[in-house]
Design a protein around this motif. Structure first.
Motif, PDB file in Angstrom:
ATOM      1  N   THR A   5       1.081  -1.341  -0.030  1.00 37.21           N
ATOM      2  CA  THR A   5       0.005  -0.086  -0.098  1.00 37.21           C
ATOM      3  C   THR A   5       0.619   0.883  -0.188  1.00 37.21           C
ATOM      4  O   THR A   5       2.022   0.998   0.383  1.00 37.21           O
ATOM      5  CB  THR A   5      -1.039   0.080   1.388  1.00 37.21           C
ATOM      6  OG1 THR A   5      -1.201   0.879   1.404  1.00 37.21           O
ATOM      7  CG2 THR A   5      -0.103   0.016   2.773  1.00 37.21           C
ATOM      8  N   ASN A   6       0.547   2.301  -0.585  1.00 33.03           N
ATOM      9  CA  ASN A   6       0.754   3.651  -0.419  1.00 33.03           C
ATOM     10  C   ASN A   6       0.759   4.454   1.038  1.00 33.03           C
ATOM     11  O   ASN A   6       1.306   5.099   1.158  1.00 33.03           O
ATOM     12  CB  ASN A   6       0.589   4.739  -1.460  1.00 33.03           C
ATOM     13  CG  ASN A   6      -0.787   4.715  -1.563  1.00 33.03           C
ATOM     14  OD1 ASN A   6      -1.725   4.667  -0.310  1.00 33.03           O
ATOM     15  ND2 ASN A   6      -1.930   6.295  -1.794  1.00 33.03           N
ATOM     16  N   ASP A  50       4.168  -1.544   2.910  1.00 35.10           N
ATOM     17  CA  ASP A  50       3.653  -0.073   3.074  1.00 35.10           C
ATOM     18  C   ASP A  50       5.040   0.717   3.418  1.00 35.10           C
ATOM     19  O   ASP A  50       6.586   0.238   3.895  1.00 35.10           O
ATOM     20  CB  ASP A  50       3.132  -0.650   4.470  1.00 35.10           C
ATOM     21  CG  ASP A  50       2.997  -0.877   5.826  1.00 35.10           C
ATOM     22  OD1 ASP A  50       4.777  -0.194   6.449  1.00 35.10           O
ATOM     23  OD2 ASP A  50       2.558  -0.960   7.140  1.00 35.10           O
ATOM     24  N   GLY A  74       5.537   2.671   1.501  1.00 33.50           N
ATOM     25  CA  GLY A  74       7.031   3.244   0.525  1.00 33.50           C
ATOM     26  C   GLY A  74       7.919   1.847  -0.022  1.00 33.50           C
ATOM     27  O   GLY A  74       8.143   2.266  -0.760  1.00 33.50           O
ATOM     28  N   MET A 126       8.241  -1.720  -1.192  1.00 28.38           N
ATOM     29  CA  MET A 126       7.314  -1.724  -2.130  1.00 28.38           C
ATOM     30  C   MET A 126       8.283  -3.212  -2.065  1.00 28.38           C
ATOM     31  O   MET A 126       9.417  -3.746  -2.301  1.00 28.38           O
ATOM     32  CB  MET A 126       7.579  -1.481  -3.662  1.00 28.38           C
ATOM     33  CG  MET A 126       7.231  -0.275  -3.755  1.00 28.38           C
ATOM     34  SD  MET A 126       5.522  -0.199  -3.927  1.00 28.38           S
ATOM     35  CE  MET A 126       4.882  -0.898  -5.528  1.00 28.38           C
ATOM     36  N   THR A 139       3.221  -1.903 -14.736  1.00 28.34           N
ATOM     37  CA  THR A 139       3.524  -2.124 -13.321  1.00 28.34           C
ATOM     38  C   THR A 139       3.394  -2.659 -12.883  1.00 28.34           C
ATOM     39  O   THR A 139       1.463  -3.739 -13.534  1.00 28.34           O
ATOM     40  CB  THR A 139       2.515  -0.563 -13.157  1.00 28.34           C
ATOM     41  OG1 THR A 139       1.348  -0.309 -13.417  1.00 28.34           O
ATOM     42  CG2 THR A 139       3.990   1.116 -13.972  1.00 28.34           C
ATOM     43  N   ASP A 155      -1.184  -0.293  -8.581  1.00 23.48           N
ATOM     44  CA  ASP A 155      -1.539   1.094  -9.417  1.00 23.48           C
ATOM     45  C   ASP A 155      -0.957   2.000  -8.203  1.00 23.48           C
ATOM     46  O   ASP A 155       0.360   1.418  -6.896  1.00 23.48           O
ATOM     47  CB  ASP A 155      -3.502   1.376  -8.939  1.00 23.48           C
ATOM     48  CG  ASP A 155      -3.726   1.047  -7.884  1.00 23.48           C
ATOM     49  OD1 ASP A 155      -3.317   1.157  -6.981  1.00 23.48           O
ATOM     50  OD2 ASP A 155      -5.294   0.777  -7.946  1.00 23.48           O
ATOM     51  N   THR A 156      -0.898   3.198  -8.502  1.00 23.45           N
ATOM     52  CA  THR A 156      -0.014   4.129  -6.889  1.00 23.45           C
ATOM     53  C   THR A 156      -0.508   4.018  -5.782  1.00 23.45           C
ATOM     54  O   THR A 156       0.057   4.853  -4.851  1.00 23.45           O
ATOM     55  CB  THR A 156      -1.335   5.799  -7.738  1.00 23.45           C
ATOM     56  OG1 THR A 156      -2.435   5.730  -7.450  1.00 23.45           O
ATOM     57  CG2 THR A 156      -0.380   5.711  -8.959  1.00 23.45           C
ATOM     58  N   GLY A 157      -2.012   3.177  -5.445  1.00 21.34           N
ATOM     59  CA  GLY A 157      -2.872   2.720  -3.747  1.00 21.34           C
ATOM     60  C   GLY A 157      -1.640   1.498  -3.452  1.00 21.34           C
ATOM     61  O   GLY A 157      -2.133   1.514  -2.466  1.00 21.34           O
ATOM     62  N   GLY A 158      -1.780   0.797  -4.163  1.00 25.42           N
ATOM     63  CA  GLY A 158      -0.746  -0.142  -3.697  1.00 25.42           C
ATOM     64  C   GLY A 158      -1.512  -1.921  -5.091  1.00 25.42           C
ATOM     65  O   GLY A 158      -1.934  -1.460  -6.573  1.00 25.42           O
ATOM     66  N   ASP A 174      -4.778  -5.451  -9.033  1.00 26.53           N
ATOM     67  CA  ASP A 174      -5.138  -2.572  -8.085  1.00 26.53           C
ATOM     68  C   ASP A 174      -5.694  -3.190  -6.501  1.00 26.53           C
ATOM     69  O   ASP A 174      -5.700  -4.387  -6.189  1.00 26.53           O
ATOM     70  CB  ASP A 174      -5.453  -2.226  -9.483  1.00 26.53           C
ATOM     71  CG  ASP A 174      -4.745  -2.257 -10.484  1.00 26.53           C
ATOM     72  OD1 ASP A 174      -3.506  -2.529 -10.350  1.00 26.53           O
ATOM     73  OD2 ASP A 174      -5.114  -1.993 -11.612  1.00 26.53           O
TER      74      ASP A 174
END
Length: 474
Positions: free
Chosen positions: A187-188, A311, A313, A315, A327, A330-333, A347
């Motif tokens: 997660t982001n 989590d 940051g 990955m 990728t 997505d940007t949220g995880g 996603d």
């Protein structure tokens, strides 16, 4: 309100059950088969979003709103000016229990069980936001009470009602990626402060906020702006950190797809904080700024499965099969399933299932859908619960499913707490170099049925919560 009266009512109300509120049968009311009468708790912020989705079903009526913070609830109150308002959930219980069929709880994590359980014991259906509870014992209890009372329940992890999780399950069941051996989730979050010191000083309590009621079962302390409105998520006394916030969304995908149960072990690695040159901080009241959690599960179909969580940051490894420009998540995880024959990626909220290497998508013939879909992409999760209550049907994330999922998520948090736990070494004092001993930095072995850590006794203190006098669970 008298606490003794409240507890007496909880006990007495379990004796008789009817899903029909007494006043619904009166002249001029819609039959209960067509309308669900709801008491809502925590009606600002995320609560408003849930309320709006429930309202859009056209099958609900709100009999009460309860929120300890008039500022956060102001928009909801403006939109629904005729609904009765309360600050103390116990007064709702005393005055309007008979008027409702169900409750919706979207308060901070540490009050979910405290508020929901009395109404559940009174056989009111329950929609509770994720994570279902603040600790493992509460999740087990909520699951048991829901089963014992035969009520319809739903946790607020809306991805459980999406087509994506069903699609991923059908694909994996078809054997396209073979036997699943490992799952990576990330997660982001956190997108609020974590890994920070306890606030000092006392700020003025904002007008309209009842701080004592907001604290609820948590220990009394001075109000500080470091806790609200959203930052409570990063404090162990109130929230469940990045994993608790998003784990019930992101881990729901593998949990449902692979029929995971209780984990057998958990291990965490977290950020260390420093307050000076070679001076380590003790910020254990705050969830860490970043963490990696490794959970192990044993499944009947796939055998042992490793589920890794990232989590703050951090990955997971990028698959070798990933091409330039492609990728994961997505940007949220997202989620990556590693199978013996290939890889499946989703996603956040189970969206956008796809295979790696990407050429497999052109060669793969998706199986015929076999799992029932939930109608309505917007608000479908809330509609699923409303219709379940009115028709007596199971929901996509009832507590029989989401309770064990929440336990697995919170088992990861237990490992994080074990990683954070420190004791001063003999002869050392604060400010010394290397002053701490970390007895919890190990694989935490878990007996899920007994709800017990078997190799680190200190961790069993965190399985159950602590409750301020007068706020104990009943």
């Amino acid at each position: 309100m008298q606490r003794r009266k409240f507890i007496k009512n909880v006990t007495a109300s379990t004796a008789v059950f009817s899903i029909v509120p007494s006043y619904v049968l009166g002249k001029g009311h819609v039959p209960p088969s067509d309308t669900l009468y709801i008491g809502a708790f925590g009606v600002g912020g995320r609560g408003l979003g849930v309320i709006q989705s429930l309202q859009e079903t056209g099958k609900v009526k709100f009999v009460s709103f309860c929120d300890v913070d008039e500022r956060r609830a102001a928009q909801t109150y403006e939109l629904f000016p005729d609904v009765k308002r309360y600050k103390d959930y116990r007064k709702v219980y005393d005055k309007q229990l008979k008027d409702m069929d169900a409750v919706m709880v979207a308060t901070p994590d540490h009050t979910h069980a405290t508020i929901a359980l009395p109404f559940m014991r009174a056989k009111k259906h329950a929609y509770v936001e994720k994570p279902l509870t603040h600790n493992i014992a509460e999740a087990r209890l909520m699951t048991q009470v829901a089963k014992e009372n035969g009520i319809v329940t739903q946790m607020g992890n809306q991805g459980a009602s999406s087509d994506g999780s069903r699609l991923a399950k059908e694909w994996i069941n078809s054997g396209v990626i073979g036997t699943v051996e490992r799952v990576d989730c990330w997660t982001n979050r956190p997108v609020w402060p974590q890994g920070v010191p306890l606030p000092k000083g006392k700020d003025e309590i904002p007008e309209g906020l009842d701080w004592d009621l907001w604290l609820g079962p948590a220990a009394m302390r001075d109000y500080n702006n470091a806790y609200l409105p959203f930052k409570w998520r990063g404090w162990w006394d109130f929230g469940t950190g990045a994993l608790g916030d998003m784990g019930c969304h992101i881990m729901e995908t593998p949990f449902g797809v692979l029929d995971l149960g209780y984990p057998t072990e958990a291990e965490a690695s977290c950020t260390t904080n420093w307050v000076g040159d070679f001076v380590e901080a003790d910020y254990s009241a705050s969830c860490p700024a970043s963490s990696i959690v490794r959970l192990k599960f044993n499944t009947e179909k796939h055998g042992d499965i490793a589920l890794n969580w990232y989590d703050g940051g951090i990955m997971p490894d990028l698959p070798d099969e990933l091409k330039d420009g492609e990728t994961i998540g997505d940007t949220g995880g997202g989620t990556v399933f590693y199978g013996s024959k290939g890889i499946l990626v989703c996603d956040v909220y189970s969206r956008n299932a796809r295979l790696l290497p990407s050429e497999m998508m052109g060669l793969f013939s998706p199986p015929t859908p076999t799992l029932p879909r939930i109608e309505g992409s917007t608000g479908g999760h809330q509609r699923n619960w409303v219709e379940g209550c009115l028709e007596g049907k199971a929901t996509s994330s009832d507590f029989a499913r989401s309770g064990p999922l929440t336990e697995a998520v919170l088992m990861g948090n237990l490992a994080i707490k074990a990683n954070q736990y420190k004791e001063l070494k003999e002869g050392k004092q604060l400010g010394d170099w290397d002053p701490y001993f970390y007895p919890g930095r190990r694989k935490i072995m878990w007996d899920g049925e007994a709800m017990k850590v078997t190799n680190f006794e200190k961790a069993n203190e965190w399985v159950k919560g602590s409750y301020r006098k007068g706020w104990e669970l009943k």
